[in-house]
Design an enzyme around this catalytic site. Structure first.
Site, short mmCIF file in Angstrom:
data_model
loop_
_atom_site.label_atom_id
_atom_site.label_comp_id
_atom_site.label_asym_id
_atom_site.label_seq_id
_atom_site.Cartn_x
_atom_site.Cartn_y
_atom_site.Cartn_z
N CYS A 85 -65.51 -26.77 45.96
CA CYS A 85 -66.13 -27.88 46.68
C CYS A 85 -65.51 -28.04 48.07
O CYS A 85 -65.69 -27.19 48.92
CB CYS A 85 -66.05 -29.16 45.85
SG CYS A 85 -67.20 -30.45 46.39
N HIS A 179 -68.17 -27.71 40.58
CA HIS A 179 -66.88 -27.97 39.94
C HIS A 179 -66.79 -27.24 38.59
O HIS A 179 -67.27 -27.74 37.57
CB HIS A 179 -66.68 -29.47 39.73
CG HIS A 179 -66.43 -30.23 40.99
ND1 HIS A 179 -65.17 -30.39 41.52
CD2 HIS A 179 -67.29 -30.83 41.86
CE1 HIS A 179 -65.25 -31.08 42.65
NE2 HIS A 179 -66.53 -31.35 42.88
N GLU A 181 -64.24 -26.94 36.78
CA GLU A 181 -63.22 -27.55 35.92
C GLU A 181 -63.79 -28.61 34.99
O GLU A 181 -63.14 -28.97 33.99
CB GLU A 181 -62.10 -28.14 36.77
CG GLU A 181 -62.46 -29.36 37.60
CD GLU A 181 -63.04 -29.04 38.97
OE1 GLU A 181 -62.96 -29.90 39.85
OE2 GLU A 181 -63.57 -27.92 39.14
#
Length: 523
Positions: A85, A179, A181
């Site tokens: 990002c 993202h 994660e």
């Protein structure tokens, strides 16, 4: 012995709410990592000697002149770099590309179409029916990369983001606008595994067994034959700390369990049975209920109660430590989020590591060395280690219990009568949640004593007794929470049991407040 720190990832934090989640995912893969602020020096990076670097997301805009930038050395260190990002945007800007504020911001689910196959996206595809592989991802950005740096290629696009992923395979630089994660990104963990294991070449040695072996060896090297004192609360962190120390130094560990009268029903006996009888630890039990309750008389303000409880604990612990004249070390259950929070609050920089005194601060004159065997670990890792050390899963996975205990679950002034009532009511609440299968469906549940009386009817007589509130919430990170929609028949059963079995309570209410606007705990 296995060197669990030989291969390691450095994560530079640009302020994303998900940054700690990146670290937890890397650890989950089996590789050690550390989380530092974005403005580290070249010397610090060289000293850490990372196998790879991840640049996190963040709330700033790379279009602003003074927005954070990665140290130039990051791109000259000769190791793979992954920008996520904001991390991708600053990578693009710093290497000669261009970013702009997007007319179409992306927040939430998106589908990224892969335009080229590189090492980062190897074998990843969430939609086998599409012409090109697609990934279901989570986006959260307002800026976008509009021009690639030299030697980069576009590897992923969305309808509103023409450069959703990019890579320079020759230098092993990669950027993703989404993202990986977060769990909403379906193949996120696989993508991070590609980066950490396949691209960086890290070996997956960060396992519970290896962490225990390393911790025990480090404790032995640090304290030798010296004696160590530990405040054992029965919580996850202090319990795992106790077992690691016991494995390393045996009877040279002295555990002090302070029974402050603010614990859950029978908790003191359970701690002694578990750690004294089952594990054979050397435990001193201090019954300090009267001392705590005397100090709390007349105090009804929440923060004042917290400070009083913390001060009395230090005084009690200090009194016990003076009796152990040969002790040279103090052990604490500090965990990695404590370290990050402590450093950030004192300096604004996560890479400055300071001790986090989770017992409320100890007198300087104690002059004890500090042993913190959990300071590199996240909470989920501590639980895994506890399981490997033999602690029962039901203990490790208990709902959070505040440090001041019932001190913040009895509203207003704390009295023994109030503590006894809420203790017994809460035990019934927990018992019924377990029996109904709801305990592990909610993130936290507890009972609050309300210092108000209400009229009730028992048989042919009236009663005028106290009220309690039940609280159950569902949350992922405890930053926000929803009240749990427990079945009405379950709530009715719990209420009836409390009113009938706990003499002194005539009314039970259920808290339907979310966070925000309310906090999870009442005080």
């Amino acid at each position: 012995m296995t060197n669990i720190h030989n291969h390691k990832i450095l994560i530079l934090d640009f302020g994303s709410q998900y940054t700690q989640l990146i670290a937890r995912r890397v650890r989950e893969i089996g590789v050690y990592c550390e989380l530092w602020a974005w403005d580290v020096t070249e010397e610090q990076i060289r000293e850490f000697n990372p196998t790879g670097i991840i640049l996190s997301g963040g709330p700033e805009s790379t279009t602003e002149e003074n927005s954070p930038r990665a140290p130039e050395y990051v791109f000259n260190a000769g190791v793979p770099v992954l920008g996520i990002c904001y991390g991708m945007q600053t990578m693009a800007m710093q290497l000669g590309g261009l970013t702009e504020t997007s007319d179409h911001r992306e927040f939430g689910y998106a589908s990224v179409e892969l335009k080229a196959t590189d090492s980062l996206f190897a074998k990843l595809n969430d939609d086998l029916t599409a012409c090109n592989p697609k990934l279901d991802v989570w986006m959260s950005h307002g800026d976008k990369v509009t021009r690639l740096p030299s030697n980069f290629q576009i590897t992923g696009v969305t309808p509103t983001c023409p450069i959703a992923a990019m890579s320079d395979e020759s230098r092993r630089f990669y950027g993703v606008q989404f993202h990986p994660e977060v769990t909403h990104t379906k193949s996120g963990l696989a993508l991070l595994t590609n980066f950490v294991v396949n691209i960086c070449g890290c070996e997956t040695k960060w396992t519970a067994e290896n962490i225990i072996e390393d911790a025990v060896a480090r404790i032995k090297a640090q304290v030798g034959d010296d004696e160590v004192i530990l405040g054992l609360s029965g919580g996850v962190d202090s319990s795992v700390t106790a077992l690691l120390l016991h494995r390393a130094i045996g009877k040279n560990l002295h555990c002090v369990f302070v029974d402050n009268g603010l614990l859950r029903l029978n908790e003191g006996d359970q701690v002694m049975e578990m750690f004294g009888d089952k594990f054979g630890l050397n435990i001193i039990r201090v019954n300090a209920e009267d001392r705590f309750l005397d100090a709390l008389k007349g105090i009804d303000e929440p923060e004042a109660k917290r400070k009083t409880i913390g001060k009395v604990f230090v005084d009690v612990f200090d009194d016990e430590s003076k009796k152990l004249t040969s002790v040279k070390w103090l052990a604490q259950g500090t965990i990695y989020p404590d370290v990050i929070e402590s450093a950030a609050s004192k300096t604004g920089k996560a890479h400055v590591i300071k001790s986090h005194h989770n017992v409320g601060g100890l007198p300087d004159y104690m002059k004890l060395g500090l042993v913190e065997p959990l300071r590199e670990l996240f909470k989920d890792e501590v639980r895994k280690i506890g399981l490997a050390l033999g602690l029962p899963a039901e203990m490790l996975n208990r709902h959070p219990f505040p440090g001041p205990g019932l001190g913040v679950r009895v509203l207003g002034e704390i009295k023994k009568e109030y503590c006894d009532l809420v203790r017994r009511a809460d035990a019934i609440f927990m018992e019924e949640l377990h029996a109904s299968g709801w305990y592990y469906k909610v993130s936290q549940a507890f009972t609050v004593f309300l210092p108000v009386k209400s009229v009730g009817v028992m048989g042919d007589g009236r009663k005028y007794d106290w009220a309690v509130s039940l609280r159950a919430v569902e949350t992922i990170d405890f930053m926000t929470a929803h009240w749990a929609h427990l079945p009405y028949d379950l709530l009715g059963k719990i209420s009836n049991r409390i009113i009938n079995e706990v003499n002194g309570i005539s009314r039970v209410v259920y808290d339907v407040s979310g966070k925000p606007p309310a906090t999870i705990e009442w005080e």
